[in-house]
Design a protein around this motif. Structure first.
Motif, PDB file in Angstrom:
ATOM      1  N   VAL A   1      31.498  41.697  43.897  1.00 23.09           N
ATOM      2  CA  VAL A   1      31.561  41.307  42.263  1.00 23.09           C
ATOM      3  C   VAL A   1      30.880  39.840  42.213  1.00 23.09           C
ATOM      4  CG1 VAL A   1      32.575  40.872  40.164  1.00 23.09           C
ATOM      5  CG2 VAL A   1      33.105  42.842  41.927  1.00 23.09           C
ATOM      6  N   VAL A   2      30.440  39.260  41.837  1.00 24.56           N
ATOM      7  CA  VAL A   2      29.950  37.719  41.667  1.00 24.56           C
ATOM      8  C   VAL A   2      29.637  37.529  40.198  1.00 24.56           C
ATOM      9  CG1 VAL A   2      27.598  36.090  42.410  1.00 24.56           C
ATOM     10  CG2 VAL A   2      28.321  39.174  43.962  1.00 24.56           C
ATOM     11  N   ILE A   3      30.723  36.271  40.026  1.00 23.91           N
ATOM     12  CA  ILE A   3      30.985  35.610  38.680  1.00 23.91           C
ATOM     13  C   ILE A   3      29.779  34.433  39.066  1.00 23.91           C
ATOM     14  CG2 ILE A   3      32.328  34.859  37.208  1.00 23.91           C
ATOM     15  CD1 ILE A   3      34.903  35.852  38.472  1.00 23.91           C
TER      16      ILE A   3
ATOM     17  N   VAL B   1      35.618  38.296  45.825  1.00 22.97           N
ATOM     18  CA  VAL B   1      34.752  38.159  45.304  1.00 22.97           C
ATOM     19  C   VAL B   1      34.534  37.077  44.793  1.00 22.97           C
ATOM     20  CG1 VAL B   1      34.227  37.776  42.330  1.00 22.97           C
ATOM     21  CG2 VAL B   1      36.694  39.393  43.733  1.00 22.97           C
ATOM     22  N   GLU B   2      32.486  36.506  44.814  1.00 20.65           N
ATOM     23  CA  GLU B   2      32.010  35.304  44.970  1.00 20.65           C
ATOM     24  C   GLU B   2      32.508  34.877  43.445  1.00 20.65           C
ATOM     25  OE1 GLU B   2      27.739  36.077  46.150  1.00 20.65           O
ATOM     26  OE2 GLU B   2      28.197  37.789  47.503  1.00 20.65           O
ATOM     27  N   ILE B   3      32.273  33.576  42.840  1.00 20.22           N
ATOM     28  CA  ILE B   3      32.454  32.995  42.142  1.00 20.22           C
ATOM     29  C   ILE B   3      31.627  31.484  42.366  1.00 20.22           C
ATOM     30  CG2 ILE B   3      33.801  31.579  40.368  1.00 20.22           C
ATOM     31  CD1 ILE B   3      35.966  33.857  41.414  1.00 20.22           C
ATOM     32  N   HIS B   4      30.711  31.659  41.309  1.00 14.90           N
ATOM     33  CA  HIS B   4      29.680  30.577  41.478  1.00 14.90           C
ATOM     34  C   HIS B   4      29.301  29.545  40.270  1.00 14.90           C
ATOM     35  CE1 HIS B   4      26.820  32.663  44.751  1.00 14.90           C
ATOM     36  NE2 HIS B   4      26.977  33.215  44.314  1.00 14.90           N
TER      37      HIS B   4
ATOM     38  N   MET C   1      37.348  36.446  34.555  1.00 15.48           N
ATOM     39  CA  MET C   1      37.554  36.869  35.636  1.00 15.48           C
ATOM     40  C   MET C   1      39.027  38.301  36.097  1.00 15.48           C
ATOM     41  SD  MET C   1      39.072  33.219  37.853  1.00 15.48           S
ATOM     42  CE  MET C   1      40.065  33.072  35.533  1.00 15.48           C
ATOM     43  N   SER C   2      39.337  38.575  34.567  1.00 14.70           N
ATOM     44  CA  SER C   2      40.405  40.073  34.575  1.00 14.70           C
ATOM     45  C   SER C   2      39.907  41.417  34.686  1.00 14.70           C
ATOM     46  CB  SER C   2      41.076  39.694  33.146  1.00 14.70           C
ATOM     47  OG  SER C   2      41.461  38.870  33.051  1.00 14.70           O
ATOM     48  N   ALA C   3      38.041  41.354  34.568  1.00 11.42           N
ATOM     49  CA  ALA C   3      37.309  42.377  34.925  1.00 11.42           C
ATOM     50  C   ALA C   3      37.229  42.350  36.193  1.00 11.42           C
ATOM     51  CB  ALA C   3      35.778  42.647  33.761  1.00 11.42           C
ATOM     52  N   ALA C   4      37.019  41.121  36.547  1.00 13.31           N
ATOM     53  CA  ALA C   4      35.755  41.184  38.261  1.00 13.31           C
ATOM     54  C   ALA C   4      37.746  41.399  39.270  1.00 13.31           C
ATOM     55  CB  ALA C   4      36.367  39.798  38.459  1.00 13.31           C
TER      56      ALA C   4
END
Length: 434
Positions: free
Chosen positions: A26-28, A208-211, A13-16
C-alpha cells in the motif's frame, strides 16, 4: 498486489489498514505536509494538545470510528466529556441539549414541548429515511413541528448550514442528525492530530508507504488493467488498484478520462465550503461555560457558530489559552474566502462583546485562519439517485468520499465507514481477478 490511496485523511488511512491486513502493498499519496485530512490540527508553542483546523468531535454512536480505534488498541485514549450547547432566542442564549433544558426554554409553550418530543421520537425511532428524501426539510418540518418551533430551532440551523440552498435540502439529511447524534462528544487524548499521527505510525510500521507533500497530477488507465498515477515532474507509478478519497471535484480533475456521465455526476454535486478562525484568548469568553453557540444568520452575527473549545477540554492542555472557534459554512465564491485574516478579524471582534460584555480586543493573544471549499455536501430531493458509484467506470479506480456517505452527514465516523466499504469491495474484486 500494489494498491494506491489518494489522501491521508482518516478514511484513506482506514482503507490502507484493511489493505495491509489483507497482505497487499500500500502506498498513500497526500498533498499536505501532514496526515489527517479535514480532521488535521496544529499545535502552538506551549500546548500539550493539538487544536483541529475545523472543529471535530465524535459521538458515542460512532460505531465505525470507535470500532477502528479498538482494532488499533487505542480505546483507552478516547475521552467523552458532556459540554453545554446553547441556542439563540430573543437576544440571549439558552441551553437546549436535554429534556430538562427543553422544559425551561422560554421559546417553548407546553404544546410545543409535547409536539417537539413526539416528532423527534418519531424521527429517531420509527421513521425511515427513504420516503423523507422525497421532500424538503423546510416543507416537512414546517408541517410536523409547526411554524413556531421550526422558526425558532430548525430554520436558523438550515439557513446557517446551507445558506441560499437551505430550502432545497431534503428531510433525510435532518433525519440522520436525530438518528445517531448524542449529547456526549468525544475526542482523542492529545487531539485529533495525535490520533492521526499515531494511526499513520502504526501503518508505517506495518509497511505502508505514506508520501506527504506529494500531490497527484493525473490518474489514467494503464496496461493489463492497471492504474497509472502521474506525480509532479513527470514521474509515473503503476498500481493494480487505486482508491481516491478526495472530493468529487478534485477526482474529476485528476481523472478526466472517466466517462462523461460519471464526470457530469461528480461535477453537479453541490457542496458548501468552510471558513474557520481560531482565537487563543487570555480569558474565557463564556462565563457560563458554554461550549457551542448556535447562531441564526438573521441575528446579525457575521458567522454561524462560536465554539469555545476550552469549555469542552481544559485550558491547561493549551498552555492556559482559552481556545475559541469562529466558523461558517459558505459558498466557495463568498467574500470570506478572499478576505485576509486581519480583515475577517475586524468583522468578528466587534460582535464578541455580545457573548461577554467584558471582552476586549486585548484578550486575543493569537489567531489562525483555515479555509476549505469542500466541507459540507448539499443533499437535494431524491439525492440517493445522485451518489457516485464507489467502483468508477475506469478499471481499477475506486472513489470513497463524504459525498457518498448519504443519508448520513459528513464526519470521521462515516469517512471510515465509506472507506472500509470501498476497501472490502476492492479486495473482493482482486480475489475475482486472481
Amino acid at each position: 498486489m500494489r494498491i494506491a490511496v489518494i489522501g491521508a485523511g482518516i478514511g484513506g488511512m482506514s482503507a490502507a489498514f484493511d489493505f495491509i491486513n489483507a497482505g497487499h502493498q500500500v502506498v498513500i499519496y497526500e498533498s499536505a505536509p501532514y496526515v489527517g485530512g479535514l480532521a488535521a490540527g496544529f499545535k502552538d508553542e506551549g500546548w500539550e494538545w493539538s487544536v483541529e483546523h475545523f472543529y471535530h468531535h465524535w459521538f458515542q454512536s460512532d460505531r465505525d470510528m470507535l470500532g477502528l480505534i479498538r482494532e488499533l488498541g487505542l480505546q483507552d485514549k478516547v475521552v467523552f466529556p458532556r459540554p453545554k450547547t446553547v441556542v439563540y432566542y430573543k437576544e440571549k442564549f439558552y441551553p437546549l441539549d436535554s429534556p430538562l433544558a427543553a422544559l425551561t426554554f422560554p421559546g417553548f409553550t407546553l404544546p410545543d414541548m409535547i409536539r417537539f418530543g413526539l416528532v423527534t421520537a418519531y424521527l429517531r425511532y420509527l421513521a425511515d429515511w427513504k420516503p423523507l428524501e422525497k421532500v424538503t426539510a423546510d416543507e416537512w418540518m414546517r408541517k410536523a413541528y409547526g411554524e413556531r418551533l421550526y422558526s425558532v430551532l430548525f430554520e436558523p440551523l438550515l439557513q446557517g448550514k446551507f445558506g441560499q440552498h437551505y430550502k432545497s435540502v431534503n428531510m433525510a439529511w435532518f433525519w440522520a442528525r436525530f438518528k445517531v447524534r448524542t449529547t456526549r462528544l468525544g475526542t482523542f487524548q492529545g487531539g485529533f492530530q495525535a490520533f492521526s499521527d499515531t494511526f499513520a505510525e502504526i501503518l508505517r510500521k506495518r509497511g505502508v508507504e505514506i508520501h506527504l507533500n506529494t500531490p497527484v497530477e493525473r490518474i489514467e488507465s494503464g496496461t493489463n488493467g492497471q492504474v497509472n498515477i502521474l506525480l509532479k515532474e513527470g514521474e509515473q507509478v503503476s498500481f493494480d488498484q487505486c482508491l481516491v478519497t478526495v472530493g468529487p471535484g478534485l477526482l474529476a480533475k485528476l481523472a478526466p478520462g472517466l466517462p462523461e456521465d460519471y464526470l457530469r455526476g461528480l461535477l453537479t454535486l453541490k457542496s458548501m465550503g468552510a471558513v474557520v478562525m481560531v482565537l487563543a484568548l487570555r480569558h474565557p469568553l463564556s462565563e457560563e461555560g458554554y461550549y457551542w453557540f448556535n447562531i441564526p444568520k438573521s441575528a446579525g452575527y457575521p458567522f454561524l457558530a462560536l465554539v469555545e473549545h476550552t469549555n469542552f477540554l481544559p485550558s491547561r492542555y493549551f498552555g492556559g489559552d482559552h481556545i475559541v472557534y469562529i466558523g461558517d459554512y459558505l459558498d466557495a465564491d463568498h467574500e470570506h474566502f478572499r478576505l485576509s485574516k486581519e480583515e475577517l478579524l475586524e468583522r468578528f471582534l466587534p460582535v464578541l462583546p455580545r457573548f461577554n460584555p467584558r471582552f476586549e480586543p486585548g484578550w486575543v493573544r493569537k489567531t489562525w485562519l483555515f479555509r476549505t471549499t469542500y466541507a459540507q455536501p448539499v443533499p437535494l430531493v431524491n439525492h440517493s439517485q445522485n451518489i457516485p458509484a464507489i467502483r468508477t467506470p475506469l478499471p481499477g479506480l475506486y472513489f470513497a468520499s463524504m459525498s457518498q456517505v448519504y443519508p448520513w452527514d459528513r464526519g470521521t465516523n462515516f469517512a471510515v465507514q465509506i472507506a472500509r466499504r470501498a476497501a472490502k469491495m476492492m479486495l473482493e474484486d482482486l480475489t475475482k481477478r486472481n
